[in-house]
Motif scaffolding. Structure first.
Motif, PDB file in Angstrom:
ATOM      1  N   CYS A   7     -56.372  79.610  10.359  1.00  0.00           N
ATOM      2  CA  CYS A   7     -55.332  78.634  10.707  1.00  0.00           C
ATOM      3  C   CYS A   7     -55.312  77.434   9.760  1.00  0.00           C
ATOM      4  O   CYS A   7     -54.315  76.710   9.703  1.00  0.00           O
ATOM      5  CB  CYS A   7     -55.535  78.159  12.148  1.00  0.00           C
ATOM      6  SG  CYS A   7     -55.281  79.441  13.389  1.00  0.00           S
ATOM      7  N   PHE A  65     -49.561  82.373  14.424  1.00  0.00           N
ATOM      8  CA  PHE A  65     -50.714  81.477  14.446  1.00  0.00           C
ATOM      9  C   PHE A  65     -50.454  80.171  13.687  1.00  0.00           C
ATOM     10  O   PHE A  65     -51.374  79.411  13.404  1.00  0.00           O
ATOM     11  CB  PHE A  65     -51.940  82.197  13.873  1.00  0.00           C
ATOM     12  CG  PHE A  65     -52.398  83.339  14.736  1.00  0.00           C
ATOM     13  CD1 PHE A  65     -53.110  83.100  15.899  1.00  0.00           C
ATOM     14  CD2 PHE A  65     -52.077  84.645  14.401  1.00  0.00           C
ATOM     15  CE1 PHE A  65     -53.520  84.148  16.709  1.00  0.00           C
ATOM     16  CE2 PHE A  65     -52.488  85.703  15.198  1.00  0.00           C
ATOM     17  CZ  PHE A  65     -53.205  85.461  16.363  1.00  0.00           C
ATOM     18  N   VAL A 105     -49.659  79.411  10.696  1.00  0.00           N
ATOM     19  CA  VAL A 105     -50.213  79.241   9.348  1.00  0.00           C
ATOM     20  C   VAL A 105     -49.054  78.883   8.426  1.00  0.00           C
ATOM     21  O   VAL A 105     -48.080  79.620   8.347  1.00  0.00           O
ATOM     22  CB  VAL A 105     -50.896  80.539   8.866  1.00  0.00           C
ATOM     23  CG1 VAL A 105     -51.451  80.349   7.439  1.00  0.00           C
ATOM     24  CG2 VAL A 105     -52.002  80.952   9.823  1.00  0.00           C
TER      25      VAL A 105
END
Length: 327
Positions: A99, A125, A127
């Protein structure tokens, strides 16, 4: 199917002209990229600088090859980065992406199916995702947080299909990112040497301090040292010179040439009597390549290394530079 080469007559001028045509097309595209740098470029640099993790680069086919080079360039210039193969990512390597990382995905069309899982993972997530593509409205670009759009330039290949101009543009844009990040990180030659400890690249950025001889290896004598003792010091240290010092500060240098010029009554004289009083010197923080250039220019084999107040801190010898790979 393998193409069959022509067996007919050919004109070398046509071959050269074709090569020049390719280079002109790609050069024109690079000039256009310089004029139309993607609007998100500065934001992409800021995003990478703020990341606590790595830049994870991916692409497929020719974009994958370019991505590997971009990742390698980033990693060697101070920005942690790695390449992740898109197919392998779909079979377990997605775990390499954290992350705190930033994803940098390359696809000229922006519709490369193998990247879909990476895109979905980055969105799930959160990112950060930077995309490089020639199509601003493509699936990849629409999903990205930042978009580095390449100019819509023709491919240089004869049939206009093989990735040529597009890969050149992506590679150049990757270099621009790496160098801009170097500048923002205040990346120095010392940092570069840490990442390139072997080979000629490392040698080129080696400093005098890293190669010089110090301490007991220094051929130091005083102004009043008799020449017979001075000769013993020169012989034992095997550097081809003696350094005359007063309270540790450089007062002169005696070279083999100075000995030859003062052979008459040499052993009855003192070191200070025959020393060259204004010798060439270098600083410890200078590049060893600069020291080698100075020795080559002066036709000498060693240089005293001095600090700002004239204090002698070392000697750098031409052989030390050559052994380090500076030839």
């Amino acid at each position: 199917m393998t193409a069959t080469p022509s067996t007919g007559d050919h004109d070398d001028r046509d071959t050269v002209e074709e090569a020049l045509r390719v280079l002109r097309i790609e050069a024109d595209a690079l000039h256009r990229l310089a004029r139309e740098l993607p609007a998100d470029f500065a934001a992409a640099v800021d995003l990478i600088l703020q990341a606590r993790g790595r830049v994870v680069v991916s692409g497929v086919g020719k974009s994958g090859h370019v991505g590997r080079k971009i990742a390698a360039t980033l990693a060697s210039t101070g920005t942690p980065a790695q390449f992740v193969h898109a197919t392998e990512a779909s079979h377990g390597d997605m775990g390499m992406i954290g992350c705190d990382d930033v994803c940098l995905l390359l696809s000229n069309s922006g519709e490369t199916g193998e990247l879909n899982d990476l895109v979905a993972y980055s969105r799930r997530f959160r990112v950060p995702l930077i995309a490089i593509s020639s199509r601003p409205t493509s699936t990849l670009m629409r999903a990205a947080d930042l978009r580095l759009t390449l100019p819509d330039a023709p491919e240089a290949c004869a049939i206009g299909m093989a990735p040529t101009t597009s890969t050149t543009l992506a590679l150049a844009l990757g270099d621009a990112l790496a160098v801009a990040l170097m500048r923002r990180r205040a990346f120095t030659p010392d940092h570069f040497r840490v990442f390139h400890p072997g080979g000629r690249l490392g040698a080129r950025v080696a400093t005098v301090a890293q190669l010089m001889r110090t301490g007991a290896a220094l051929p130091l004598v005083g102004h009043e040292t008799p020449m017979d003792e001075t000769l013993l010091v020169m012989t034992s240290k095997s550097l081809g010179l003696a350094i005359v010092v007063e309270e540790g500060r450089l007062a002169g240098v005696i070279s083999d040439g100075d000995l030859r010029r003062n052979m008459a009554g040499l052993l009855e004289r003192r070191a200070g009597d025959i020393a060259s009083l204004t010798p060439a010197t270098v600083g410890a923080d200078q590049l060893a390549a600069e020291a080698l250039a100075l020795m080559t220019e002066r036709k000498i084999t060693a240089l005293p290394v001095v600090e700002g107040d004239g204090q002698v801190v070392g000697v750098v010898h031409v052989q030390d530079c050559l052994n380090a790979g500076l030839a």
